[in-house]
Design a protein around this motif. Sequence first.
Motif: not given
Length: 243
Positions: A25-27, A50-51, A70-72
């Motif tokens: 996941v990228l935030l 979280v990457v 996935v991007v949040v």
Amino acid sequence: MELTVRKAGDGQILLCAAEPSEVSVLLADTDPVSRHVLAGALAGADRITVVGTADSAQPLHRWPLGEADVVVLAGPATPRPAPVVAELLRKGVRVVLLDTRWTRASLSAALSAGCGGVLVKDHEVGRLAAAVRAVAAGHTVVSPQLVGLWSAAQRTERPARPPRPQDRSAGLRLRTLTERERAVLTCLAEGLSTRETAGRLKVTAATVKSHVSHALAKLAVRNRLEAVLLMRQALDEDLPPWL
């Protein structure tokens, strides 16, 4: 979000496939404090890594996407998030969009752009991990507070027209439900969560889920969201099809 109906946390509506083993996941948010809060919400979550994080005000090519699944994307992330979502989807990255100020227009735009999750930011952070896993698996996640808003947006955007054959068919299918199945879908169509529905009807959450599962088969719909929207339409027309 269910070809097998499931839920990401209490009340979120899911439409499903198979769970991935690990989700990267990228935030992305303009606020570094918000990025820290989101990272904390995912810290230690099962099967989630979280990457990286990104300032969503920066151009997409500067985001450290790497191997993100996935991007949040926390909004209002950009004045026009649809192009960003479209580009991420072209790269094979799914998108969960969080916002505190949803409107009919912004919700319709997010779903039309292809967002896999549309969540109320302040309410859903604690459920973010489950939502991310669901979206990574190909589901759609919708906060229960937004179901009525989306339905209202559809009515506003579409001109009045005579009922189509499938609309009448939907009414016939709704009449096949038991009284309790109709009661469950009515509660969900009003925006109640599974837990709240169980409390109102004085049954267990498992019983509510069982009624939903049976209703899906009878209505010949693919997921819980379609069933809820079908009931919502019937209630909005003030002509319950089973009467």
